[in-house]
Write a protein that holds these residues in place. Structure first.
Motif, PDB file in Angstrom:
ATOM      1  N   VAL A 188     -52.804 -11.939  11.740  1.00 55.73           N
ATOM      2  CA  VAL A 188     -53.392 -11.296  10.560  1.00 55.73           C
ATOM      3  C   VAL A 188     -53.214  -9.790  10.661  1.00 55.73           C
ATOM      4  CG1 VAL A 188     -55.108 -13.106  10.165  1.00 55.73           C
ATOM      5  CG2 VAL A 188     -55.661 -11.209  11.697  1.00 55.73           C
ATOM      6  N   ILE A 189     -53.217  -9.127   9.498  1.00 60.35           N
ATOM      7  CA  ILE A 189     -53.099  -7.676   9.454  1.00 60.35           C
ATOM      8  C   ILE A 189     -54.330  -7.068  10.109  1.00 60.35           C
ATOM      9  CG2 ILE A 189     -52.933  -5.675   7.932  1.00 60.35           C
ATOM     10  CD1 ILE A 189     -51.503  -7.473   5.915  1.00 60.35           C
ATOM     11  N   GLN A 190     -54.113  -6.088  11.019  1.00 60.57           N
ATOM     12  CA  GLN A 190     -55.237  -5.642  11.825  1.00 60.57           C
ATOM     13  C   GLN A 190     -55.299  -4.132  12.044  1.00 60.57           C
ATOM     14  OE1 GLN A 190     -54.589  -7.740  15.481  1.00 60.57           O
ATOM     15  NE2 GLN A 190     -52.890  -6.469  16.120  1.00 60.57           N
ATOM     16  N   GLY A 191     -54.401  -3.360  11.478  1.00 61.39           N
ATOM     17  CA  GLY A 191     -54.456  -1.925  11.750  1.00 61.39           C
ATOM     18  C   GLY A 191     -53.770  -1.115  10.672  1.00 61.39           C
ATOM     19  N   ARG A 192     -53.902   0.203  10.760  1.00 61.42           N
ATOM     20  CA  ARG A 192     -53.271   1.116   9.808  1.00 61.42           C
ATOM     21  C   ARG A 192     -52.619   2.275  10.565  1.00 61.42           C
ATOM     22  NH1 ARG A 192     -54.059   1.002   4.542  1.00 61.42           N
ATOM     23  NH2 ARG A 192     -55.459  -0.513   3.623  1.00 61.42           N
ATOM     24  N   PRO A 193     -51.426   2.050  11.129  1.00 55.28           N
ATOM     25  CA  PRO A 193     -50.737   3.164  11.794  1.00 55.28           C
ATOM     26  C   PRO A 193     -50.346   4.249  10.802  1.00 55.28           C
ATOM     27  CG  PRO A 193     -49.816   1.026  12.423  1.00 55.28           C
ATOM     28  CD  PRO A 193     -50.723   0.791  11.258  1.00 55.28           C
ATOM     29  N   GLU A 194     -49.895   5.377  11.341  1.00 52.99           N
ATOM     30  CA  GLU A 194     -49.472   6.490  10.500  1.00 52.99           C
ATOM     31  C   GLU A 194     -48.309   6.072   9.603  1.00 52.99           C
ATOM     32  OE1 GLU A 194     -50.717   9.670  10.194  1.00 52.99           O
ATOM     33  OE2 GLU A 194     -52.384   8.861  11.370  1.00 52.99           O
ATOM     34  N   PRO A 195     -48.248   6.610   8.361  1.00 53.48           N
ATOM     35  CA  PRO A 195     -47.129   6.285   7.469  1.00 53.48           C
ATOM     36  C   PRO A 195     -45.793   6.683   8.086  1.00 53.48           C
ATOM     37  CG  PRO A 195     -48.884   7.423   6.285  1.00 53.48           C
ATOM     38  CD  PRO A 195     -49.226   7.509   7.744  1.00 53.48           C
ATOM     39  N   LEU A 196     -44.767   5.910   7.812  1.00 55.56           N
ATOM     40  CA  LEU A 196     -43.441   6.157   8.353  1.00 55.56           C
ATOM     41  C   LEU A 196     -42.600   6.968   7.359  1.00 55.56           C
ATOM     42  CD1 LEU A 196     -42.655   2.646   9.864  1.00 55.56           C
ATOM     43  CD2 LEU A 196     -43.647   4.634  11.000  1.00 55.56           C
ATOM     44  N   HIS A 197     -41.565   7.611   7.875  1.00 51.99           N
ATOM     45  CA  HIS A 197     -40.645   8.379   7.037  1.00 51.99           C
ATOM     46  C   HIS A 197     -39.420   7.520   6.746  1.00 51.99           C
ATOM     47  CE1 HIS A 197     -38.222  11.551   5.362  1.00 51.99           C
ATOM     48  NE2 HIS A 197     -37.311  11.418   6.312  1.00 51.99           N
ATOM     49  N   TYR A 198     -39.159   7.264   5.466  1.00 55.30           N
ATOM     50  CA  TYR A 198     -38.029   6.453   5.036  1.00 55.30           C
ATOM     51  C   TYR A 198     -36.926   7.366   4.519  1.00 55.30           C
ATOM     52  CZ  TYR A 198     -41.279   2.485   5.102  1.00 55.30           C
ATOM     53  OH  TYR A 198     -42.183   1.530   5.482  1.00 55.30           O
ATOM     54  N   ARG A 199     -35.747   7.272   5.108  1.00 60.77           N
ATOM     55  CA  ARG A 199     -34.622   8.067   4.624  1.00 60.77           C
ATOM     56  C   ARG A 199     -34.029   7.424   3.377  1.00 60.77           C
ATOM     57  NH1 ARG A 199     -32.450  12.099   7.638  1.00 60.77           N
ATOM     58  NH2 ARG A 199     -33.309  12.390   9.731  1.00 60.77           N
ATOM     59  N   PRO A 200     -33.570   8.247   2.435  1.00 62.65           N
ATOM     60  CA  PRO A 200     -32.907   7.699   1.249  1.00 62.65           C
ATOM     61  C   PRO A 200     -31.483   7.278   1.591  1.00 62.65           C
ATOM     62  CG  PRO A 200     -32.856  10.077   1.177  1.00 62.65           C
ATOM     63  CD  PRO A 200     -33.662   9.718   2.400  1.00 62.65           C
ATOM     64  N   PRO A 201     -30.791   6.583   0.688  1.00 65.56           N
ATOM     65  CA  PRO A 201     -29.386   6.252   0.923  1.00 65.56           C
ATOM     66  C   PRO A 201     -28.551   7.514   1.118  1.00 65.56           C
ATOM     67  CG  PRO A 201     -30.244   5.045  -0.974  1.00 65.56           C
ATOM     68  CD  PRO A 201     -31.283   6.056  -0.598  1.00 65.56           C
ATOM     69  N   ALA A 202     -27.477   7.401   1.889  1.00 65.18           N
ATOM     70  CA  ALA A 202     -26.556   8.521   2.050  1.00 65.18           C
ATOM     71  C   ALA A 202     -25.882   8.817   0.713  1.00 65.18           C
ATOM     72  CB  ALA A 202     -25.510   8.193   3.109  1.00 65.18           C
ATOM     73  N   ASN A 203     -25.674  10.110   0.415  1.00 66.68           N
ATOM     74  CA  ASN A 203     -25.001  10.501  -0.822  1.00 66.68           C
ATOM     75  C   ASN A 203     -23.515  10.163  -0.769  1.00 66.68           C
ATOM     76  OD1 ASN A 203     -27.237  12.741  -0.105  1.00 66.68           O
ATOM     77  ND2 ASN A 203     -27.275  12.266  -2.289  1.00 66.68           N
ATOM     78  N   ILE A 204     -22.900  10.422   0.373  1.00 63.75           N
ATOM     79  CA  ILE A 204     -21.546   9.947   0.655  1.00 63.75           C
ATOM     80  C   ILE A 204     -21.613   9.236   2.001  1.00 63.75           C
ATOM     81  CG2 ILE A 204     -19.141  10.570   1.115  1.00 63.75           C
ATOM     82  CD1 ILE A 204     -19.541  13.062  -0.587  1.00 63.75           C
ATOM     83  N   PRO A 205     -21.494   7.914   2.026  1.00 62.81           N
ATOM     84  CA  PRO A 205     -21.638   7.200   3.290  1.00 62.81           C
ATOM     85  C   PRO A 205     -20.327   7.014   4.050  1.00 62.81           C
ATOM     86  CG  PRO A 205     -21.663   5.656   1.477  1.00 62.81           C
ATOM     87  CD  PRO A 205     -21.534   7.018   0.869  1.00 62.81           C
ATOM     88  N   ASN A 206     -19.194   7.125   3.383  1.00 61.35           N
ATOM     89  CA  ASN A 206     -17.906   6.905   4.038  1.00 61.35           C
ATOM     90  C   ASN A 206     -16.803   7.390   3.113  1.00 61.35           C
ATOM     91  OD1 ASN A 206     -17.563   4.668   2.129  1.00 61.35           O
ATOM     92  ND2 ASN A 206     -18.968   3.578   3.482  1.00 61.35           N
ATOM     93  N   TYR A 207     -15.572   7.299   3.561  1.00 66.25           N
ATOM     94  CA  TYR A 207     -14.427   7.721   2.748  1.00 66.25           C
ATOM     95  C   TYR A 207     -13.697   6.531   2.136  1.00 66.25           C
ATOM     96  CZ  TYR A 207      -9.644   9.192   1.710  1.00 66.25           C
ATOM     97  OH  TYR A 207      -8.435   9.398   1.093  1.00 66.25           O
ATOM     98  N   TYR A 208     -13.419   5.515   2.919  1.00 66.78           N
ATOM     99  CA  TYR A 208     -12.551   4.436   2.453  1.00 66.78           C
ATOM    100  C   TYR A 208     -13.233   3.491   1.476  1.00 66.78           C
ATOM    101  CZ  TYR A 208      -9.241   5.957   5.969  1.00 66.78           C
ATOM    102  OH  TYR A 208      -8.353   6.714   6.693  1.00 66.78           O
TER     103      TYR A 208
END
Length: 371
Positions: free
Chosen positions: A239-259
């Protein structure tokens, strides 16, 4: 093969076993190349007499592989949206039947996100709640195998890429016993530059080796995965039992690769990514994106055989404004920060050749992302 140049093998090593890459090309340019054989190996260990559930209708697309293993029992399939014979169209979170074994391939990371018929719940931890639900659907002694993309914590909109701190919440917040959870990790080393070829190189690795891995970079889809195994150790429900600190979520890369992004590539290239530039002018440009005011991290690896004088530019306003530039005459690895004080539109990366000598180039890495 591929843009890094590893030799291809028909198999990979997972938990000291030699497994054959998935040979069926349906969605096989993604991590399915290794996830499907890992899932089949898991089901072989479960045996034919156990009651088995699949969450997300994936393995039916690889029925010829399953048919080669008569020791695998009948599999019930639960999929909220996908229609088909025998598929139970029920939300996982509303499902309450117990099973001896559960397998879920490339599915839980999409739960609660904008994907495959699902509308975003706004709950970035919905995938963790799905894993908790899977654990609670197991009979005591039951086992589950779940695969997810793994690396930097990212909110891609249609999926959450798991990270070490994210998956730790399964124990610290969602109450799954630590001894019930084990994980293995794989990273993609290479892939051919054509998505129609489907040849890849994956190796098993340590968790820390994926900490800087981005989804879609430098190869399409997951560049690292976690294989989560659950072992139901007791009758009690987690069961859910705690509330850790919020995490930082990175957004998608604007340019992830070339090919694998919509650059305008003016010269044909081989499956290893090499192309010949034998005249002055642009070698490539694109992909024409809009960037808000922000600080960006830019990385590029330009490999060069032969002689040539080039300038690599980042430009906006369809080439009218130079945001960054670097002169190149040999193979180079670039890491720099781009500071944008205003929104920039139609941003592109251009490689311009200044002289008529012939040289051969490839770009194993090109990456632009918000800090």
């Amino acid at each position: 093969m591929g843009i890094i140049g590893h030799d291809t093998l028909p198999f990979f090593i997972y938990q000291n076993k030699q497994l054959t890459y998935n040979p069926i090309h349906f969605q096989n340019f993604s991590e399915r190349a290794v996830e499907v054989p890992i899932a089949i190996d898991f089901l072989k260990r479960i045996g034919k007499e156990k009651r088995i559930l699949e969450v997300g209708n994936v393995l039916s697309n690889y029925a010829p592989l399953l048919s080669q293993h008569p020791e695998i029992g009948e599999i019930d399939v639960l999929d909220k949206f996908e229609k088909g014979p025998g598929i139970m169209n029920v939300d996982l979170m509303d499902f309450n039947e117990k099973y001896d074994a559960i397998v879920s391939i490339s599915t839980v990371e999409h739960i609660g996100q904008n994907a495959y018929g699902e509308h975003s719940s706004g709950d970035r931890e919905a995938p963790l709640k799905a894993i908790l639900k899977i654990y609670n659907l197991l009979h005591p002694g039951g086992k589950a195998l779940i695969t997810v993309p793994f690396g930097k914590l990212m909110d891609m909109g249609w999926l959450i890429q798991f990270s070490s701190e994210y998956v730790a919440l399964l124990v610290d917040k969602y109450g799954i016993p630590r001894e019930a959870l084990s994980m293995s990790f794989l990273k993609k080393l290479d892939a051919d530059t054509s998505v129609t070829i489907c040849q890849q190189v994956w190796i098993q690795c340590e968790e820390r080796e994926l900490e800087n891995t981005y989804f879609q970079s430098p190869f399409p889809f997951a560049n690292g995965i976690a294989v989560i195994e659950l072992d139901k150790v007791a009758e009690t429900r987690a069961v859910i039992q705690g509330r850790p600190e919020p995490l930082h979520y990175r957004p998608p890369a604007n340019i992830p690769n070339y090919y694998y992004t919509p650059f305008y590539k003016l010269f044909p290239y081989d499956l290893n990514g090499w192309f010949v530039v034998d005249q002055p002018g642009l070698a490539f440009y694109g992909p024409f994106i809009n960037l808000p005011r922000q600080v960006y991290r830019f990385e590029a690896c330009i490999e060069m055989k032969g002689e040539g004088e080039f300038t690599l530019y980042i430009m906006s306003d369809s080439g009218k404004k130079v945001l960054w530039e670097r002169r190149l005459s040999k193979s180079s690895v670039i890491r720099d920060l781009i500071y944008l004080n205003h929104e920039e539109k139609n941003v592109e990366v251009r490689l311009h050749k200044h002289d008529p000598t012939s040289c051969t180039i490839r770009i194993p890495n090109m990456f632009l992302s918000q800090l």
